[in-house]
Design a protein around this motif. Structure first.
Motif, PDB file in Angstrom:
ATOM      1  N   SER A  36     -44.291  64.396 -82.899  1.00  0.00           N
ATOM      2  CA  SER A  36     -44.645  65.552 -83.716  1.00  0.00           C
ATOM      3  C   SER A  36     -46.042  65.406 -84.300  1.00  0.00           C
ATOM      4  O   SER A  36     -46.775  66.389 -84.437  1.00  0.00           O
ATOM      5  CB  SER A  36     -43.618  65.756 -84.834  1.00  0.00           C
ATOM      6  N   ASN A  37     -46.420  64.189 -84.644  1.00  0.00           N
ATOM      7  CA  ASN A  37     -47.755  63.971 -85.196  1.00  0.00           C
ATOM      8  C   ASN A  37     -48.816  63.860 -84.118  1.00  0.00           C
ATOM      9  O   ASN A  37     -49.968  64.234 -84.336  1.00  0.00           O
ATOM     10  CB  ASN A  37     -47.754  62.704 -86.064  1.00  0.00           C
ATOM     11  N   LEU A  38     -48.443  63.370 -82.942  1.00  0.00           N
ATOM     12  CA  LEU A  38     -49.409  63.217 -81.855  1.00  0.00           C
ATOM     13  C   LEU A  38     -49.727  64.546 -81.193  1.00  0.00           C
ATOM     14  O   LEU A  38     -50.870  64.837 -80.856  1.00  0.00           O
ATOM     15  CB  LEU A  38     -48.851  62.240 -80.817  1.00  0.00           C
ATOM     16  N   ILE A  39     -48.706  65.386 -81.023  1.00  0.00           N
ATOM     17  CA  ILE A  39     -48.877  66.602 -80.233  1.00  0.00           C
ATOM     18  C   ILE A  39     -49.201  67.829 -81.077  1.00  0.00           C
ATOM     19  O   ILE A  39     -50.101  68.596 -80.755  1.00  0.00           O
ATOM     20  CB  ILE A  39     -47.605  66.881 -79.399  1.00  0.00           C
ATOM     21  N   GLY A  40     -48.455  68.011 -82.182  1.00  0.00           N
ATOM     22  CA  GLY A  40     -48.521  69.323 -82.800  1.00  0.00           C
ATOM     23  C   GLY A  40     -49.038  69.431 -84.208  1.00  0.00           C
ATOM     24  O   GLY A  40     -49.114  70.534 -84.754  1.00  0.00           O
ATOM     25  N   ALA A  41     -49.403  68.331 -84.851  1.00  0.00           N
ATOM     26  CA  ALA A  41     -49.687  68.392 -86.284  1.00  0.00           C
ATOM     27  C   ALA A  41     -50.866  69.295 -86.639  1.00  0.00           C
ATOM     28  O   ALA A  41     -50.843  70.006 -87.635  1.00  0.00           O
ATOM     29  CB  ALA A  41     -49.928  66.979 -86.821  1.00  0.00           C
ATOM     30  N   ALA A  42     -51.928  69.258 -85.833  1.00  0.00           N
ATOM     31  CA  ALA A  42     -53.160  69.942 -86.221  1.00  0.00           C
ATOM     32  C   ALA A  42     -53.378  71.276 -85.516  1.00  0.00           C
ATOM     33  O   ALA A  42     -54.375  71.941 -85.764  1.00  0.00           O
ATOM     34  CB  ALA A  42     -54.354  69.036 -85.953  1.00  0.00           C
ATOM     35  N   LYS A  43     -52.466  71.681 -84.641  1.00  0.00           N
ATOM     36  CA  LYS A  43     -52.667  72.927 -83.917  1.00  0.00           C
ATOM     37  C   LYS A  43     -51.995  74.092 -84.613  1.00  0.00           C
ATOM     38  O   LYS A  43     -50.814  74.042 -84.955  1.00  0.00           O
ATOM     39  CB  LYS A  43     -52.114  72.823 -82.485  1.00  0.00           C
ATOM     40  N   ALA A  87     -44.335  52.638 -90.503  1.00  0.00           N
ATOM     41  CA  ALA A  87     -45.080  51.568 -89.838  1.00  0.00           C
ATOM     42  C   ALA A  87     -45.519  51.985 -88.435  1.00  0.00           C
ATOM     43  O   ALA A  87     -46.637  51.684 -88.008  1.00  0.00           O
ATOM     44  CB  ALA A  87     -44.219  50.303 -89.769  1.00  0.00           C
ATOM     45  N   ALA A  88     -44.646  52.693 -87.710  1.00  0.00           N
ATOM     46  CA  ALA A  88     -44.993  53.145 -86.360  1.00  0.00           C
ATOM     47  C   ALA A  88     -46.142  54.142 -86.398  1.00  0.00           C
ATOM     48  O   ALA A  88     -47.049  54.103 -85.556  1.00  0.00           O
ATOM     49  CB  ALA A  88     -43.773  53.768 -85.689  1.00  0.00           C
ATOM     50  N   MET A  89     -46.118  55.058 -87.375  1.00  0.00           N
ATOM     51  CA  MET A  89     -47.211  56.024 -87.515  1.00  0.00           C
ATOM     52  C   MET A  89     -48.533  55.322 -87.832  1.00  0.00           C
ATOM     53  O   MET A  89     -49.585  55.679 -87.297  1.00  0.00           O
ATOM     54  CB  MET A  89     -46.886  57.034 -88.618  1.00  0.00           C
ATOM     55  N   LEU A  90     -48.478  54.344 -88.703  1.00  0.00           N
ATOM     56  CA  LEU A  90     -49.687  53.610 -89.077  1.00  0.00           C
ATOM     57  C   LEU A  90     -50.258  52.867 -87.871  1.00  0.00           C
ATOM     58  O   LEU A  90     -51.474  52.883 -87.627  1.00  0.00           O
ATOM     59  CB  LEU A  90     -49.362  52.639 -90.208  1.00  0.00           C
ATOM     60  N   SER A 128     -50.451  62.844 -93.228  1.00  0.00           N
ATOM     61  CA  SER A 128     -49.207  62.730 -92.470  1.00  0.00           C
ATOM     62  C   SER A 128     -48.337  61.605 -92.998  1.00  0.00           C
ATOM     63  O   SER A 128     -47.117  61.767 -93.170  1.00  0.00           O
ATOM     64  CB  SER A 128     -49.505  62.485 -90.984  1.00  0.00           C
ATOM     65  N   LEU A 129     -48.948  60.460 -93.262  1.00  0.00           N
ATOM     66  CA  LEU A 129     -48.195  59.313 -93.744  1.00  0.00           C
ATOM     67  C   LEU A 129     -47.556  59.587 -95.105  1.00  0.00           C
ATOM     68  O   LEU A 129     -46.357  59.333 -95.310  1.00  0.00           O
ATOM     69  CB  LEU A 129     -49.101  58.089 -93.830  1.00  0.00           C
ATOM     70  N   ILE A 130     -48.352  60.106 -96.030  1.00  0.00           N
ATOM     71  CA  ILE A 130     -47.847  60.348 -97.377  1.00  0.00           C
ATOM     72  C   ILE A 130     -46.766  61.428 -97.366  1.00  0.00           C
ATOM     73  O   ILE A 130     -45.715  61.289 -98.002  1.00  0.00           O
ATOM     74  CB  ILE A 130     -49.000  60.752 -98.317  1.00  0.00           C
ATOM     75  N   ALA A 131     -47.025  62.528 -96.649  1.00  0.00           N
ATOM     76  CA  ALA A 131     -46.072  63.637 -96.626  1.00  0.00           C
ATOM     77  C   ALA A 131     -44.768  63.237 -95.956  1.00  0.00           C
ATOM     78  O   ALA A 131     -43.677  63.577 -96.432  1.00  0.00           O
ATOM     79  CB  ALA A 131     -46.694  64.834 -95.911  1.00  0.00           C
TER      80      ALA A 131
END
Length: 239
Positions: A36-43, A87-90, A128-131
């Motif tokens: 979700s963060n790799l593909i769609g977060a900023a579009k 941790a995975a996101m970081l 993304s991490l905080i939210a």
């Protein structure tokens, strides 16, 4: 009437009992989070007159799995999954930065495209991490506390109610932190409100699926966790 094969268990009494499916759901939770963060977060996308972040197509599934983890395995194990996801996101953000920063080979034509796809700013990564951390833990906390208050009844009320709070916290943190100043205030407020509403509606629409999965897991695991005496601090990963 409760299933005779399912036993109410205090979270503190679960101990080191083997769990058949916990690892699989933890892996699915982390995978959906990363995608979700790799593909769609900023579009930004528009469909039927609604403007929304593209990650909404599958990011709410992470909240559904978070609900299942909390309902079946308890808050402490759900919290452990949240920290694993954090941790995975970081790690993903760090490795994306390293790979994008590597000098491209002579004649390789795709560096700018690669930067556009994987070169998220540290501002978006931080948001993304905080939210995620705050929203998922709020979601699990509300669901676990509501389960105690309702004595395990009305699962639909717990899953939707926790999503209202968790997704609200997530949206209130992510969009202003990530895009205020880059998007207009109107865009930030519109996307924030629309995404929150659509995520809650997603959760409501998936309620039958949640019921089916929760029922299946409780029967196969033979337990139903209640967080009586649980330490609800978010600042630990230990069980």
């Amino acid at each position: 009437m409760s299933d005779p094969g399912v036993h109410k268990v205090d979270a503190a009494a679960l101990g080191q009992r083997p769990l058949r499916y916990f690892d699989f759901f933890m892996a699915a939770f982390v995978a959906i989070l990363l995608l979700s963060n790799l593909i769609g977060a900023a579009k930004l996308a528009t469909l039927g007159g609604f403007t929304f972040g593209a990650g909404i197509l599958f990011f709410p599934l992470g909240y559904v799995i978070g609900d299942v983890l909390t309902e079946v395995y308890g808050y402490a194990r759900a919290r452990r999954c949240v920290w694993a996801g954090f941790a995975a996101m970081l790690f993903m953000a760090l490795m994306a930065w390293v790979v994008v920063a590597l000098p491209p080979a002579d004649g390789w034509p795709d560096q700018r495209a690669y930067e556009a796809v994987f070169g998220s700013t540290w501002r978006i990564v931080f948001a993304s991490l905080i939210a995620f951390w705050a929203g998922e833990l709020a979601n699990s906390f509300v669901l676990a506390r509501m389960k105690l208050l309702t004595r395990g009844r009305h699962l639909w009320m717990r899953t939707i109610g926790s999503t209202v709070v968790g997704q609200g916290v997530d949206s209130l943190l992510f969009y202003p932190l990530a895009f205020a100043g880059d998007w207009t205030n109107g865009q930030v407020l519109t996307v924030m409100g629309t995404n929150w509403l659509l995520k809650v509606l997603w959760e409501a629409a998936l309620t039958p699926v949640t019921y089916a999965v929760v029922g299946f897991l409780k029967r196969r695991e033979g337990l139903d966790i209640y967080d009586e005496g649980t330490n609800f601090t978010p600042f630990r990963a230990r069980l």
